[in-house]
Structures are given as structure tokens and as C-alpha cells.
Write an enzyme that holds these catalytic residues in place. Sequence first.
Site, PDB file in Angstrom:
ATOM      1  N   GLY A  11       0.790  -1.218   0.000  1.00 21.88           N
ATOM      2  CA  GLY A  11       0.000   0.000   0.000  1.00 21.88           C
ATOM      3  C   GLY A  11       0.821   1.265   0.000  1.00 21.88           C
ATOM      4  O   GLY A  11       0.301   2.346   0.264  1.00 21.88           O
ATOM      5  N   GLY A  13       2.600   2.344  -2.672  1.00 25.02           N
ATOM      6  CA  GLY A  13       2.784   2.874  -4.019  1.00 25.02           C
ATOM      7  C   GLY A  13       4.129   2.547  -4.628  1.00 25.02           C
ATOM      8  O   GLY A  13       4.598   3.245  -5.522  1.00 25.02           O
ATOM      9  N   SER A  15       4.793  -0.612  -5.905  1.00 26.12           N
ATOM     10  CA  SER A  15       4.594  -1.786  -6.771  1.00 26.12           C
ATOM     11  C   SER A  15       4.795  -3.121  -6.072  1.00 26.12           C
ATOM     12  O   SER A  15       5.310  -4.069  -6.656  1.00 26.12           O
ATOM     13  CB  SER A  15       5.524  -1.710  -7.998  1.00 26.12           C
ATOM     14  OG  SER A  15       5.372  -0.494  -8.663  1.00 26.12           O
ATOM     15  N   GLU A  49      -3.548  -8.377 -12.761  1.00 28.31           N
ATOM     16  CA  GLU A  49      -3.940  -7.119 -12.112  1.00 28.31           C
ATOM     17  C   GLU A  49      -5.236  -6.578 -12.719  1.00 28.31           C
ATOM     18  O   GLU A  49      -6.154  -6.146 -12.008  1.00 28.31           O
ATOM     19  CB  GLU A  49      -2.821  -6.098 -12.283  1.00 28.31           C
ATOM     20  CG  GLU A  49      -2.967  -4.862 -11.430  1.00 28.31           C
ATOM     21  CD  GLU A  49      -2.337  -5.006 -10.052  1.00 28.31           C
ATOM     22  OE1 GLU A  49      -3.049  -4.750  -9.075  1.00 28.31           O
ATOM     23  OE2 GLU A  49      -1.161  -5.366  -9.953  1.00 28.31           O
ATOM     24  N   ASP A  61       4.569  -1.020 -14.073  1.00 30.47           N
ATOM     25  CA  ASP A  61       5.044  -1.634 -12.834  1.00 30.47           C
ATOM     26  C   ASP A  61       5.581  -3.035 -13.071  1.00 30.47           C
ATOM     27  O   ASP A  61       6.654  -3.404 -12.573  1.00 30.47           O
ATOM     28  CB  ASP A  61       3.906  -1.702 -11.804  1.00 30.47           C
ATOM     29  CG  ASP A  61       3.563  -0.344 -11.235  1.00 30.47           C
ATOM     30  OD1 ASP A  61       4.141   0.653 -11.691  1.00 30.47           O
ATOM     31  OD2 ASP A  61       2.701  -0.275 -10.340  1.00 30.47           O
ATOM     32  N   TYR A 111      -8.413   5.613  -9.363  1.00 26.78           N
ATOM     33  CA  TYR A 111      -7.473   5.336 -10.455  1.00 26.78           C
ATOM     34  C   TYR A 111      -8.220   4.969 -11.735  1.00 26.78           C
ATOM     35  O   TYR A 111      -7.976   5.539 -12.807  1.00 26.78           O
ATOM     36  CB  TYR A 111      -6.523   4.206 -10.062  1.00 26.78           C
ATOM     37  CG  TYR A 111      -5.528   3.847 -11.147  1.00 26.78           C
ATOM     38  CD1 TYR A 111      -4.295   4.486 -11.235  1.00 26.78           C
ATOM     39  CD2 TYR A 111      -5.825   2.881 -12.109  1.00 26.78           C
ATOM     40  CE1 TYR A 111      -3.392   4.176 -12.226  1.00 26.78           C
ATOM     41  CE2 TYR A 111      -4.930   2.566 -13.109  1.00 26.78           C
ATOM     42  CZ  TYR A 111      -3.711   3.209 -13.158  1.00 26.78           C
ATOM     43  OH  TYR A 111      -2.830   2.893 -14.160  1.00 26.78           O
TER      44      TYR A 111
END
Length: 281
Positions: A11, A13, A15, A49, A61, A111
Site C-alpha cells: 500500500g 505505491g 509496486s 492485475e 510496474d 485510479y
Amino acid sequence: DCMITSDLPTGAGISSSAALECGFCAGLNELFDLNLSDIEIAKISQCAENEFVGSNCGIMDQFASVLSKKDHFIKLDCRSLATEYIPADLGNFELLLLNTRVSHNLADSDYNSRREECEEAIRLIQLKNSQIKSLRDVDYDLLEDYRSELSEQTYQRCLYVLQENERVEAAADALRNNDLQALGKLMYASHRGLQQQYEVSCQELDFLVNYAENKEFIYGSRMMGGGFGGCTINLINSEDVESYITEISEAYFERFKIYPEAIKVGPSAGTEIIKLECHEQ
């Protein structure tokens, strides 16, 4: 059975999900002789993902997780996957992450809605310009032609993407020329775009960037990752790292009543297979 261990904060950010996906996929590739290429591992992980987690992320990522090269930055064309490795010659500067400890979840955040706004603008522009496939194909004049047909919010989202793509090209030039001050200015400009136009920042991230901007020994700072929390990445003089961590930790605690997490990072190699000897007990 599979045992997973990690030193990446989740969490934040940075990756951690891509590392999990790509590492696991690379392990399966090795165990079962699947003969997947590095690019295929990155694409499969991105697919997980997109289709399982529900985060409509690009391939950056996963690509970086698998195909990074030690002591180099990657300039990646996310459409063609054309890649340039640029030497990471930072001299007496280094990269410091500051984790806000504000956790985010890309699937639950805005997002996907940001991406949808940009895609809706493309659909509108395509009605009269069939050659346009993405915002990559739109220039400032064309975007301006459609400004009256877009909401101001959508216009700003698209404008940010056009400007950020230019900043990426300029950042690559700055790295090739060892112009760290120019690179730093682009980092600050990038954050302001993310904060004010794309609107994916938060007060904790903005506090850290604003604080850094007043320090001569920090050339650049910006949020990284999907936003709404996570880390800032700071281009900082190596001699000032420890004292700055102490200073910013105290200032951040005074403002938010939590301490940030400092993480020193550097460009390293991507996914690798390490075989361990196992002995039955």
C-alpha cells in the site's frame, strides 16, 4: 505449497503487487519449464492485475519489476514496449522514498475513473479523427479544439497527460546530460500536475513535497505510484539524508501524528531466480 516473504511495504505505491505477481510467475516459469520470456511474464502479471484484481493499470510496474537493469533507469514506451536503459549517474545525490503511511488500494480508488475520463475524451475526438488511438496521438491544438465539448475536469486530465509525456522526454534528456537540477524541476512540476490537474495526490503527499521544495539539498520531489497515499520520491544530496529524515519525521509527526517511513532506494536488477538447497528434516 508456496512460501512468500517480502521487505516491500504494501500500500505504499512502490509496486508490491507487481513484485508479487512477477516473482510468483517467474517461479512457476522456472519450476515447470514454461519457457516464458520476460516480456510474457510482465504481460501475464499485468493481466492478473487487470482481470482478477480489477485495477485497470498499464504495464509499467510489471515491466520494471521484471526487466529492470542495475544502475540504470528505464525509458519505456508503454504502447510499443520500446525500451531505453539510461545510466543512473546521480553523483553525490541519491533517491529517498518517504512513505506517508497512508495506505491506498488502486482497485478501490479513483485510479480507474481517471483512466475512464481520458478514454471518454478519446472516444469523442475519434468521432471526427479516426486515426487517434490514445492521448499519445493528441497534440495541444487538437485538444484545444475539443475543449468546449469536454468538461473542465476532463480537459485538465488530458492536458496533464500531454504535459507529463513531454516531461518524461525532458527527464530522459536531463539524465543523459547529468543535469540533476533540471531533472529535479521536472519532478516538482510532475507533482503539481498530479496534485492540481489529475487530482490523485493527498494532503500528506503535498506536505512532504512542499517541505522538500524549500531545501536546497533536495533537487526534486514528487508522489509516486497510484496516488491517494503511498510515497514521495526525493532526489537528495547524500550528505543530508540522515539529518533530513530526522527533520521531516518530526515535522510530519507534528502535522499528522504519525511518523513517515524512510526507504533508501537505488536502481537494481529485476526479477531473478535464486535456487536454495532444501534438506528434509
